[in-house]
Write a protein that holds these residues in place. Structure first.
Motif, PDB file in Angstrom:
ATOM      1  N   PRO A  46       0.812  -1.230   0.000  1.00 27.40           N
ATOM      2  CA  PRO A  46       0.000   0.000   0.000  1.00 27.40           C
ATOM      3  C   PRO A  46       0.843   1.277   0.000  1.00 27.40           C
ATOM      4  CG  PRO A  46      -0.795  -1.523   1.679  1.00 27.40           C
ATOM      5  CD  PRO A  46       0.486  -2.083   1.143  1.00 27.40           C
ATOM      6  N   VAL A  47       2.067   1.188   0.489  1.00 24.62           N
ATOM      7  CA  VAL A  47       2.966   2.338   0.504  1.00 24.62           C
ATOM      8  C   VAL A  47       3.571   2.547  -0.894  1.00 24.62           C
ATOM      9  CG1 VAL A  47       5.030   3.333   1.614  1.00 24.62           C
ATOM     10  CG2 VAL A  47       3.469   1.914   2.946  1.00 24.62           C
ATOM     11  N   GLY A  48       3.542   1.489  -1.714  1.00 23.34           N
ATOM     12  CA  GLY A  48       4.072   1.577  -3.062  1.00 23.34           C
ATOM     13  C   GLY A  48       5.580   1.472  -3.126  1.00 23.34           C
ATOM     14  N   ILE A  49       6.137   0.602  -2.291  1.00 24.21           N
ATOM     15  CA  ILE A  49       7.592   0.507  -2.186  1.00 24.21           C
ATOM     16  C   ILE A  49       7.980  -0.946  -1.943  1.00 24.21           C
ATOM     17  CG2 ILE A  49       7.715   0.910   0.294  1.00 24.21           C
ATOM     18  CD1 ILE A  49       9.945   2.899  -0.318  1.00 24.21           C
ATOM     19  N   THR A  50       9.159  -1.316  -2.430  1.00 20.41           N
ATOM     20  CA  THR A  50       9.662  -2.673  -2.205  1.00 20.41           C
ATOM     21  C   THR A  50      10.472  -2.714  -0.910  1.00 20.41           C
ATOM     22  OG1 THR A  50      11.767  -2.314  -3.350  1.00 20.41           O
ATOM     23  CG2 THR A  50       9.880  -2.997  -4.715  1.00 20.41           C
ATOM     24  N   VAL A  87      17.955   3.821  -6.471  1.00 25.27           N
ATOM     25  CA  VAL A  87      17.818   5.272  -6.514  1.00 25.27           C
ATOM     26  C   VAL A  87      17.000   5.684  -7.736  1.00 25.27           C
ATOM     27  CG1 VAL A  87      19.079   7.456  -6.807  1.00 25.27           C
ATOM     28  CG2 VAL A  87      19.840   5.782  -5.109  1.00 25.27           C
ATOM     29  N   ASP A  88      17.257   5.051  -8.883  1.00 31.72           N
ATOM     30  CA  ASP A  88      16.476   5.363 -10.090  1.00 31.72           C
ATOM     31  C   ASP A  88      14.981   5.168  -9.828  1.00 31.72           C
ATOM     32  OD1 ASP A  88      18.800   5.919 -11.517  1.00 31.72           O
ATOM     33  OD2 ASP A  88      18.791   4.006 -12.617  1.00 31.72           O
ATOM     34  N   GLY A  89      14.625   4.045  -9.213  1.00 33.60           N
ATOM     35  CA  GLY A  89      13.220   3.766  -8.928  1.00 33.60           C
ATOM     36  C   GLY A  89      12.607   4.746  -7.946  1.00 33.60           C
ATOM     37  N   GLU A  91      13.738   7.788  -7.298  1.00 31.11           N
ATOM     38  CA  GLU A  91      13.758   9.115  -7.900  1.00 31.11           C
ATOM     39  C   GLU A  91      12.571   9.277  -8.859  1.00 31.11           C
ATOM     40  OE1 GLU A  91      17.266  12.071  -9.324  1.00 31.11           O
ATOM     41  OE2 GLU A  91      17.207  10.115 -10.317  1.00 31.11           O
ATOM     42  N   ALA A  92      12.212   8.212  -9.551  1.00 34.48           N
ATOM     43  CA  ALA A  92      11.091   8.257 -10.500  1.00 34.48           C
ATOM     44  C   ALA A  92       9.767   8.555  -9.807  1.00 34.48           C
ATOM     45  CB  ALA A  92      11.002   6.935 -11.267  1.00 34.48           C
ATOM     46  N   VAL A  93       9.654   8.202  -8.524  1.00 36.72           N
ATOM     47  CA  VAL A  93       8.417   8.467  -7.772  1.00 36.72           C
ATOM     48  C   VAL A  93       8.632   9.569  -6.734  1.00 36.72           C
ATOM     49  CG1 VAL A  93       7.355   6.222  -8.198  1.00 36.72           C
ATOM     50  CG2 VAL A  93       8.880   6.499  -6.228  1.00 36.72           C
ATOM     51  N   ASP A  94       9.667  10.383  -6.949  1.00 33.28           N
ATOM     52  CA  ASP A  94       9.935  11.592  -6.155  1.00 33.28           C
ATOM     53  C   ASP A  94      10.146  11.345  -4.666  1.00 33.28           C
ATOM     54  OD1 ASP A  94      10.348  14.389  -5.929  1.00 33.28           O
ATOM     55  OD2 ASP A  94       8.296  14.621  -5.178  1.00 33.28           O
ATOM     56  N   ARG A  95      10.813  10.238  -4.324  1.00 33.82           N
ATOM     57  CA  ARG A  95      11.104   9.986  -2.914  1.00 33.82           C
ATOM     58  C   ARG A  95      12.537  10.350  -2.552  1.00 33.82           C
ATOM     59  NH1 ARG A  95       7.124   5.163  -3.287  1.00 33.82           N
ATOM     60  NH2 ARG A  95       5.334   6.050  -2.199  1.00 33.82           N
ATOM     61  N   VAL A  96      13.416  10.348  -3.539  1.00 35.99           N
ATOM     62  CA  VAL A  96      14.785  10.840  -3.357  1.00 35.99           C
ATOM     63  C   VAL A  96      15.138  11.668  -4.582  1.00 35.99           C
ATOM     64  CG1 VAL A  96      15.567   8.848  -1.976  1.00 35.99           C
ATOM     65  CG2 VAL A  96      15.941   8.855  -4.451  1.00 35.99           C
ATOM     66  N   ARG A  97      16.216  12.429  -4.434  1.00 38.37           N
ATOM     67  CA  ARG A  97      16.750  13.152  -5.598  1.00 38.37           C
ATOM     68  C   ARG A  97      18.257  13.165  -5.510  1.00 38.37           C
ATOM     69  NH1 ARG A  97      13.526  17.362  -3.687  1.00 38.37           N
ATOM     70  NH2 ARG A  97      14.451  18.201  -1.823  1.00 38.37           N
ATOM     71  N   ARG A  98      18.860  13.237  -6.683  1.00 40.04           N
ATOM     72  CA  ARG A  98      20.316  13.359  -6.788  1.00 40.04           C
ATOM     73  C   ARG A  98      20.644  14.842  -6.723  1.00 40.04           C
ATOM     74  NH1 ARG A  98      19.102   8.866 -10.214  1.00 40.04           N
ATOM     75  NH2 ARG A  98      20.662   7.202 -10.055  1.00 40.04           N
ATOM     76  N   VAL A  99      21.637  15.170  -5.906  1.00 41.11           N
ATOM     77  CA  VAL A  99      22.068  16.566  -5.793  1.00 41.11           C
ATOM     78  C   VAL A  99      23.588  16.611  -5.894  1.00 41.11           C
ATOM     79  CG1 VAL A  99      20.078  17.315  -4.407  1.00 41.11           C
ATOM     80  CG2 VAL A  99      22.127  16.460  -3.267  1.00 41.11           C
ATOM     81  N   PRO A 100      24.121  17.682  -6.468  1.00 36.25           N
ATOM     82  CA  PRO A 100      25.579  17.781  -6.552  1.00 36.25           C
ATOM     83  C   PRO A 100      26.181  18.053  -5.176  1.00 36.25           C
ATOM     84  CG  PRO A 100      24.540  19.755  -7.441  1.00 36.25           C
ATOM     85  CD  PRO A 100      23.435  18.794  -7.099  1.00 36.25           C
ATOM     86  N   ASP A 101      27.349  17.503  -4.970  1.00 31.13           N
ATOM     87  CA  ASP A 101      28.094  17.763  -3.741  1.00 31.13           C
ATOM     88  C   ASP A 101      28.572  19.208  -3.795  1.00 31.13           C
ATOM     89  OD1 ASP A 101      30.661  18.021  -2.158  1.00 31.13           O
ATOM     90  OD2 ASP A 101      30.056  15.999  -1.582  1.00 31.13           O
ATOM     91  N   PRO A 102      28.374  19.986  -2.737  1.00 26.98           N
ATOM     92  CA  PRO A 102      28.777  21.390  -2.761  1.00 26.98           C
ATOM     93  C   PRO A 102      30.292  21.585  -2.863  1.00 26.98           C
ATOM     94  CG  PRO A 102      27.941  20.790  -0.579  1.00 26.98           C
ATOM     95  CD  PRO A 102      27.721  19.614  -1.482  1.00 26.98           C
ATOM     96  N   ASN A 103      31.065  20.572  -2.476  1.00 29.67           N
ATOM     97  CA  ASN A 103      32.522  20.692  -2.487  1.00 29.67           C
ATOM     98  C   ASN A 103      33.198  20.041  -3.690  1.00 29.67           C
ATOM     99  OD1 ASN A 103      32.440  21.983   0.069  1.00 29.67           O
ATOM    100  ND2 ASN A 103      32.175  19.969   1.016  1.00 29.67           N
ATOM    101  N   ASN A 104      32.462  19.202  -4.418  1.00 28.00           N
ATOM    102  CA  ASN A 104      33.059  18.487  -5.542  1.00 28.00           C
ATOM    103  C   ASN A 104      31.965  18.214  -6.571  1.00 28.00           C
ATOM    104  OD1 ASN A 104      34.233  16.695  -7.338  1.00 28.00           O
ATOM    105  ND2 ASN A 104      35.227  15.478  -5.741  1.00 28.00           N
ATOM    106  N   ARG A 105      31.998  18.928  -7.664  1.00 27.58           N
ATOM    107  CA  ARG A 105      30.943  18.820  -8.670  1.00 27.58           C
ATOM    108  C   ARG A 105      30.835  17.429  -9.277  1.00 27.58           C
ATOM    109  NH1 ARG A 105      31.518  22.602 -13.296  1.00 27.58           N
ATOM    110  NH2 ARG A 105      33.609  21.743 -13.274  1.00 27.58           N
ATOM    111  N   ARG A 106      31.894  16.639  -9.215  1.00 34.35           N
ATOM    112  CA  ARG A 106      31.856  15.294  -9.786  1.00 34.35           C
ATOM    113  C   ARG A 106      31.113  14.310  -8.900  1.00 34.35           C
ATOM    114  NH1 ARG A 106      37.978  14.315 -10.416  1.00 34.35           N
ATOM    115  NH2 ARG A 106      37.826  15.437  -8.460  1.00 34.35           N
TER     116      ARG A 106
END
Length: 162
Positions: A46-50, A87-89, A91-106
């Motif tokens: 019901p939560v929609g998560i594995t 993470v892909d899964g 992120e597709a349902v807006d539960r996490v997001r990828r963000v750049p590291d403030p100290n290292n763009r890579r």
């Protein structure tokens, strides 16, 4: 003696035969693990998560700052590719997001979204309900004994680790 009885007599060395008992315990633990997984999966639907996504969300939440993918892979004891898929899964349902590291763009870090934090609250309820389903046959005293036994197996100390 029935055919399902566990041998308890001495082995060739004169020691008690624990192989039969240990084998039975191992089988019971495996059956319990499968049952736990089925019940947890049912409560998470019901939560929609594995269950794996649930574990990743809880792990992200336990870091003080958004973790790197490599940090998650190490903590979860999986290969980095497995984390990428999870993470892909999520992120597709807006539960996490990828963000750049403030100290290292890579470097890419993973942070919870508001929906991810709300999902964590739902997960806590679902996990409590799943635990109650599993533990329902046990008395309070039996639950306490089981907790002690599980602690001994989960945290065996320095000599018992892998």
């Amino acid at each position: 003696m029935s055919t399902s009885a566990v041998p308890t007599g001495p082995g060739r060395s004169g020691e008690p035969d624990t192989e039969g008992t240990d084998g039975l315990l191992a089988e019971q633990l495996l059956r319990l693990t499968r049952r736990l997984h089925r019940i947890q999966k049912r409560h998470l639907e019901p939560v929609g998560i594995t269950p794996a996504q649930s574990r990743l969300l809880r792990t992200v939440a336990h870091f003080g700052e958004p973790p790197r993918m490599a940090d998650l892979a190490a903590r979860l004891e999986v290969v980095p590719r497995a984390v990428t898929s999870l993470v892909d899964g999520l992120e597709a349902v807006d539960r996490v997001r990828r963000v750049p590291d403030p100290n290292n763009r890579r470097v890419v870090r993973i942070e919870l979204t508001d929906a991810g934090r709300a999902t964590l609250r739902e997960l806590r309820s679902a996990r409590r309900a799943a635990a109650e389903d599993i533990l329902a046959p046990l008395t309070a005293a039996q639950r306490e004994v089981l907790g002690g036994l599980l602690s001994a197996l989960v945290d065996p100390g320095p000599e018992g680790g892998c």
